[in-house]
Design a protein around this motif. Structure first.
Motif, short mmCIF file in Angstrom:
data_model
loop_
_atom_site.label_atom_id
_atom_site.label_comp_id
_atom_site.label_asym_id
_atom_site.label_seq_id
_atom_site.Cartn_x
_atom_site.Cartn_y
_atom_site.Cartn_z
N ALA A 104 72.53 33.85 158.64
CA ALA A 104 72.43 32.79 159.64
C ALA A 104 73.64 32.79 160.58
O ALA A 104 73.49 32.69 161.80
CB ALA A 104 72.30 31.43 158.96
N VAL A 105 74.83 32.90 160.01
CA VAL A 105 76.04 32.95 160.84
C VAL A 105 76.01 34.17 161.75
O VAL A 105 76.36 34.10 162.94
CB VAL A 105 77.30 32.96 159.95
N SER A 106 75.55 35.29 161.20
CA SER A 106 75.44 36.51 162.01
C SER A 106 74.50 36.29 163.19
O SER A 106 74.82 36.64 164.34
CB SER A 106 74.94 37.67 161.14
N PHE A 107 73.35 35.68 162.93
CA PHE A 107 72.38 35.43 164.00
C PHE A 107 72.91 34.43 165.02
O PHE A 107 72.69 34.59 166.23
CB PHE A 107 71.07 34.94 163.41
N ILE A 108 73.59 33.38 164.54
CA ILE A 108 74.12 32.37 165.47
C ILE A 108 75.07 33.00 166.47
O ILE A 108 74.95 32.81 167.69
CB ILE A 108 74.84 31.24 164.69
N PHE A 109 76.00 33.80 165.96
CA PHE A 109 77.01 34.35 166.86
C PHE A 109 76.50 35.59 167.61
O PHE A 109 77.00 35.88 168.70
CB PHE A 109 78.31 34.63 166.10
N THR A 110 75.51 36.27 167.04
CA THR A 110 74.85 37.32 167.83
C THR A 110 74.14 36.69 169.02
O THR A 110 74.21 37.21 170.14
CB THR A 110 73.83 38.09 166.97
N PHE A 111 73.47 35.57 168.77
CA PHE A 111 72.80 34.86 169.87
C PHE A 111 73.80 34.40 170.93
O PHE A 111 73.59 34.59 172.13
CB PHE A 111 72.05 33.64 169.31
N ILE A 112 74.91 33.81 170.47
CA ILE A 112 75.90 33.31 171.42
C ILE A 112 76.48 34.44 172.26
O ILE A 112 76.58 34.34 173.49
CB ILE A 112 77.03 32.57 170.68
N VAL A 113 76.83 35.56 171.59
CA VAL A 113 77.38 36.70 172.33
C VAL A 113 76.35 37.28 173.29
O VAL A 113 76.64 37.57 174.45
CB VAL A 113 77.89 37.78 171.35
N ALA A 114 75.11 37.46 172.79
CA ALA A 114 74.06 38.05 173.63
C ALA A 114 73.74 37.16 174.82
O ALA A 114 73.51 37.65 175.93
CB ALA A 114 72.80 38.29 172.79
N GLN A 115 73.74 35.85 174.60
CA GLN A 115 73.35 34.92 175.66
C GLN A 115 74.45 34.72 176.70
O GLN A 115 74.17 34.44 177.86
CB GLN A 115 72.97 33.56 175.05
N THR A 116 75.70 34.88 176.28
CA THR A 116 76.80 34.57 177.18
C THR A 116 77.50 35.79 177.76
O THR A 116 78.27 35.67 178.71
CB THR A 116 77.87 33.71 176.47
#
Length: 508
Positions: A428-440
């Motif tokens: 979950a933490v991996s996905f959260i920060f992958t999303f944040i990095v990918a989105q920003t």
């Protein structure tokens, strides 16, 4: 039939050999890594294909081809484009908590099967997409598949592997991710040349190949001994499987540890509440910190947007895709090297070397882009090639350190009673920060420009220091005896030791 790799008893080890049964089972399970890697590589490639951009993201296409006033760093800045990449990770984040229950109650095998089936459906939808909403819905299905696979496959590999070779076997997951990304880059390079501009459909639909292999293969996978013990009271069945897995009849020590771990885990009704207790504080910290640091290395900047980055510095469409193939080869090769040496040199040494290597390359890349690439125009051919070489050095550093170890270490440190919950937190933490990095990232690239590499380089310093001071060495430690490494660590001993003393006093 067994491979001649002995794991002798004594020194905390169990009896057994690395059997072909384990190797083949783990190879099939590791296809969960291939589907993840394929998606990472394919999404990064198709977003640089002009027909794909023209159909789904016309504003980005216009800025790239027509707008001569916009900065090099801002040509691809589009929230809709980043949503295409990052939507997968929001879906994966939600799916991983459902996967935790499936993995614990029904076993690792059903979770792997579910992941393969969802990914297969998503690949079909993506290949047939005729508007951006259909495209993103397909990504959501892919995210569900990746969420289930990433939650269950690392656990499966760690539980099946003999302790002495657990690092190599589990690093096979990251190696599979690298293979998947490499195959995707090769397919992108080929489909980009198809006349008519529909090659991106092949790229997206071909994700169904590894997903089909995983889905069908999961039907024939055995459960892990740990999972059988956890879900059934039939110890004889688990013992027979353990004997087959280890290639020896002398499995009493390992079986006894598994039964003991099961008896403890059966008393735990709410593992997510349990893992926040002081006794499990080191594991909880690692479950959060390691996947967080893995994402802020900046690797997904390269994984998702390498081709866009190459185009930013003035490399053409086809050459950008070819450069991504080269970085894919380097990433897979370095991960394979990690598989060979991780159980010899240990986790900490690879973390240190990889961190230093990534830091140096990021500083040099940022420096070159800051001094040579302005808002308009391109860098010289020589500097462009130098940037590609430095990116390869960076990818290699990640490939034998934070790439595989970011999955290995969390999967091997949890006691059975919190294992499924701990792995879910990690994913979950991996996905959260992958999303944040990918989105920003594209927006950050537009605003920070070359400074983006110094930003991620700063995080590499922090994470390398974190490993040096707070992560104990876990090589060759049986997974059911892992709690002892925290009791012997200079920092964590004061936390888990105090808790043990309280339990003893209460017991008295």
């Amino acid at each position: 039939m067994a491979v001649a790799l002995a794991v002798t008893g004594g020194g905390g080890q169990y009896n057994g050999r690395m059997t072909w049964f384990v190797v083949l089972s783990c190879m099939m399970a590791a296809m969960g890594g291939v589907i993840f890697g394929y998606d990472i590589g394919i999404s990064g490639g198709v977003t640089s294909m002009e027909p794909f951009l023209k159909k789904f993201f016309p504003e980005v296409y216009r800025k790239m081809k027509v707008d001569t006033k916009i900065s090099n760093y801002c040509k691809f800045d589009s929230q809709l484009l980043t949503s295409f990449t990052s939507s997968l990770y929001i879906a994966g984040l939600v799916a991983t908590f459902f996967a935790s229950s499936v993995t614990k109650v029904f076993g690792r095998k059903p979770s792997i099967l579910t992941g393969g089936a969802a990914f297969l459906a998503g690949s079909a939808l993506g290949g047939a997409a005729f508007n951006v909403y259909m495209l993103i819905f397909g990504r959501i299905l892919l995210g569900i598949g990746v969420g289930f696979a990433n939650q269950s496959v690392p656990l499966y590999l760690s539980e099946m592997a003999p302790p002495r070779y657990r690092g190599a076997i589990n690093n096979g997951f990251q190696f599979s991710i690298g293979i998947g990304a490499l195959v995707a880059n090769l397919i992108n390079f080929g489909t980009e040349k198809i006349e008519g501009g529909w090659g991106w459909r092949i790229s997206l639909a071909m994700a169904g190949v590894p997903a089909s292999i995983l889905t069908l293969g999961a039907l024939f996978l055995p459960e892990t001994p740990s999972s059988l013990i956890q879900s059934s009271s039939d110890h004889d069945k688990a013992k027979q499987l353990l004997q087959r897995v280890r290639g020896t009849t002398d499995v009493e020590a390992e079986l006894e540890d598994l039964i003991k771990a099961r008896s403890i885990s059966k008393t735990i009704k709410h593992p997510f509440k349990k893992i926040i207790q002081r006794k499990y504080r080191p594991q909880l910290v690692m479950a959060i910190a390691i996947p967080f640091f893995q994402q802020v290395t900046g690797i997904n900047v390269i994984a998702f947007y390498a081709t866009l980055l190459f185009r930013t510095i003035g490399i053409g469409e086809s050459a950008s895709l070819l450069s991504s193939v080269v970085t894919g080869v380097i990433g897979a090769g370095s991960t394979f090297i990690s598989m060979l040496i991780v159980d010899k040199f240990g986790r900490r040494a690879l973390f240190m070397v990889g961190g230093i290597q990534m830091l140096i390359s990021q500083i040099l890349i940022g420096g070159i882009m800051a001094t040579q690439l302005g808002d308009h125009g391109t860098v010289s051919q020589g500097y462009a090639y130098l940037i590609i070489i430095l990116i390869c050095i960076y990818v290699a550093g990640f490939g034998w350190s934070w790439g595989p170890l970011g999955w290995l270490v969390p999967s091997e440190i949890y006691q059975l009673e919190i294992r499924s919950a701990g792995q879910s937190i990690t994913v979950a933490v991996s996905f959260i920060f992958t999303f944040i990095v990918a989105q920003t990232f594209l927006s950050m690239l537009c605003h920070l420009k070359a400074g983006i590499f110094f930003f991620f380089g700063g995080w590499v310093i922090v994470m390398t220091a974190f490993v040096y001071y707070l992560l104990p060495e876990t090589k060759n430690v049986p997974i059911e005896q892992m709690e002892n490494v925290w009791k012997e660590h200079w920092f964590w001993a004061g936390i888990v030791g105090e808790e043990d003393e309280k339990i003893k006093i209460q017991g008295v």
